[in-house]
Design a protein around this motif. Sequence first.
Motif, short mmCIF file in Angstrom:
data_model
loop_
_atom_site.label_atom_id
_atom_site.label_comp_id
_atom_site.label_asym_id
_atom_site.label_seq_id
_atom_site.Cartn_x
_atom_site.Cartn_y
_atom_site.Cartn_z
N THR A 195 1.01 -11.10 -6.68
CA THR A 195 2.21 -11.79 -7.09
C THR A 195 2.07 -13.25 -6.52
OG1 THR A 195 3.23 -11.44 -4.88
CG2 THR A 195 3.77 -9.61 -6.34
N GLY A 196 3.17 -13.97 -6.81
CA GLY A 196 3.27 -15.33 -6.51
C GLY A 196 2.40 -15.93 -5.28
N ASP A 197 2.99 -15.02 -4.24
CA ASP A 197 2.69 -15.44 -3.07
C ASP A 197 1.85 -14.40 -1.95
OD1 ASP A 197 4.84 -13.65 -2.70
OD2 ASP A 197 5.94 -14.93 -1.39
N ALA A 198 1.39 -13.54 -2.72
CA ALA A 198 1.14 -11.98 -2.14
C ALA A 198 -0.13 -11.61 -2.79
CB ALA A 198 2.13 -11.32 -1.70
N VAL A 199 -1.07 -11.10 -1.86
CA VAL A 199 -2.31 -10.14 -2.39
C VAL A 199 -1.93 -8.92 -1.87
CG1 VAL A 199 -4.76 -9.72 -2.67
CG2 VAL A 199 -3.81 -11.97 -2.82
N PHE A 200 -1.79 -7.86 -2.57
CA PHE A 200 -1.49 -6.26 -1.94
C PHE A 200 -2.85 -5.53 -2.43
CE2 PHE A 200 2.83 -8.03 -2.96
CZ PHE A 200 3.33 -7.74 -1.52
N SER A 201 -3.27 -4.88 -1.39
CA SER A 201 -4.51 -4.02 -1.42
C SER A 201 -4.39 -2.82 -1.00
CB SER A 201 -5.59 -4.92 -0.81
OG SER A 201 -5.30 -5.12 0.67
N ALA A 202 -5.07 -1.85 -1.75
CA ALA A 202 -4.99 -0.36 -1.47
C ALA A 202 -6.57 0.01 -0.85
CB ALA A 202 -4.53 0.40 -2.53
N HIS A 203 -6.87 0.79 0.34
CA HIS A 203 -7.95 0.85 0.84
C HIS A 203 -7.95 2.21 1.09
CE1 HIS A 203 -8.44 -3.56 1.48
NE2 HIS A 203 -6.90 -3.44 1.85
N GLY A 204 -9.41 2.75 1.37
CA GLY A 204 -9.93 4.09 1.80
C GLY A 204 -10.30 4.09 3.24
N GLY A 205 -11.22 4.79 3.81
CA GLY A 205 -11.49 4.73 5.13
C GLY A 205 -10.98 5.72 5.92
N GLN A 206 -11.16 5.75 7.21
CA GLN A 206 -10.59 6.79 8.05
C GLN A 206 -9.37 6.88 7.95
OE1 GLN A 206 -12.71 8.81 9.45
NE2 GLN A 206 -11.82 9.81 10.90
N GLY A 207 -8.77 7.78 7.10
CA GLY A 207 -7.51 7.62 6.70
C GLY A 207 -7.44 6.67 5.47
N GLY A 208 -6.22 5.90 5.18
CA GLY A 208 -6.06 5.11 4.07
C GLY A 208 -5.05 3.94 4.69
N ARG A 209 -5.13 2.69 3.83
CA ARG A 209 -4.18 1.87 4.07
C ARG A 209 -3.87 1.09 2.86
NH1 ARG A 209 -7.32 -1.34 8.81
NH2 ARG A 209 -7.90 0.78 9.09
N VAL A 210 -2.34 0.34 3.05
CA VAL A 210 -2.30 -0.47 2.00
C VAL A 210 -1.68 -1.91 2.88
CG1 VAL A 210 -0.37 -1.43 0.51
CG2 VAL A 210 -1.15 0.92 0.32
N SER A 211 -2.25 -3.12 2.41
CA SER A 211 -2.18 -4.16 3.12
C SER A 211 -1.49 -5.50 2.36
CB SER A 211 -3.44 -4.59 3.79
OG SER A 211 -3.94 -3.74 4.62
N ARG A 212 -0.95 -6.23 2.90
CA ARG A 212 -0.34 -7.51 2.26
C ARG A 212 -1.22 -8.67 2.90
NH1 ARG A 212 5.67 -10.05 1.23
NH2 ARG A 212 4.89 -12.31 0.58
N TYR A 213 -1.64 -9.54 2.09
CA TYR A 213 -2.41 -10.59 2.42
C TYR A 213 -1.66 -11.95 1.83
CZ TYR A 213 -6.39 -7.74 4.15
OH TYR A 213 -6.88 -6.96 4.71
#
Length: 377
Positions: free
Chosen positions: A245-263
């Motif tokens: 979006t205009g002021d954010a990067v949202f990401s979806a991840h795998g790994g030991q479990g999983g996560r969604v992050s905002r940068y």
Amino acid sequence: MTYRGKTLVAGLVLSSSVVCASPAHAQDSDVMPSFNGAVLSIAYAKNVVYVGGDFTAAIVNGKPVARGRLAAMDARTGALLPWAPVADGRVKALVVSGSSAYLAGDFTTVGGQKRDSLARVDLADGALHSTFKHAVSGRPMAAFAAHGRLYVGGTITAVDGQPRTRLAAFSLSSGKLDAGWRPTADDQVETIAAGGGRIYVGGKFHKINGLPGYDRLAALDPAGAAVVAGFKPRPPVITYALAVTGDAVFSAHGGQGGRVSRYTPDGALKWSATFDGDAQAVTVLGDSVYAGGHFDRACSTARTGSQGACVDGSDNRIKLAALSAADGHLLDWTADANGVEGVLALAGSAKLGKVGMGGAFTTVEGRQQKRFAQFSA
């Protein structure tokens, strides 16, 4: 402003960089066709939702209707539309720009004509365009249209004999390989998005353009492919999907479990939400972030144990969850899906107030809805 108790309407959409006003509470999932194989990519254009994947038929009122890995539906009524180009193999990415849909995947023909992994078809009648005729070495896994180009990532090593290292770009109009955009990644690229004058790429890689410290998520100049040095988030696990979006990067991840992050655009982590399985898709609509994957629970903290199990408590969120875009807190909305792989694609339309989801599930909200669903915000 955020909302609790949000409910969507069947049929999630692929990532979009547009944001609408805060959505109201939604109703049950929309009545939409099902599919006999996985839906891997979704794109909204005007009042239509286009999907690509592994399917060979749409299911309408319990009856199969032939569709060769590509289909279109009226996003308002749920009607299956006559648009029906045929690919002979998996369509991994479907991107809409202007009057065309751009395809990337494992196919060798589209409409009975030779196309190696890339193709362009008309949105009106599905006719194959004469451009995008290339010999591609490696697999395209992601695509995004911006800045007059189709950016493609995956395991690509060459196009028409010209070396490329997991990333390439093509002119949207002519289909020609872009000679100047030649970044390199040292491992596969899983996702591409654009926003703020940048091209964002995510995947398994540790180096971009030979530079260390850009593990799994990086930003590139859209014309010259130089690394944006100020964006260096370095997520600790694979990046499967992005929404910008205009002021954010949202990401979806795998790994030991999983996560969604905002940068932030300067690479700072604003928040991260943890699940007990991979987060494989993400999209944004209004003030909410929608996550899809093969998780069953949203963890109360970032701590996970054996096979990603939540350690400090959890809330049931089976394959789908909604989060506050502002601070990442879990919203009350649930639309439980099923299956091992679960949700593989999400997209949203601000104009229609719709969120679409695709994957390998066969039920949503306790009722049969195979591999595609749509929700109305």
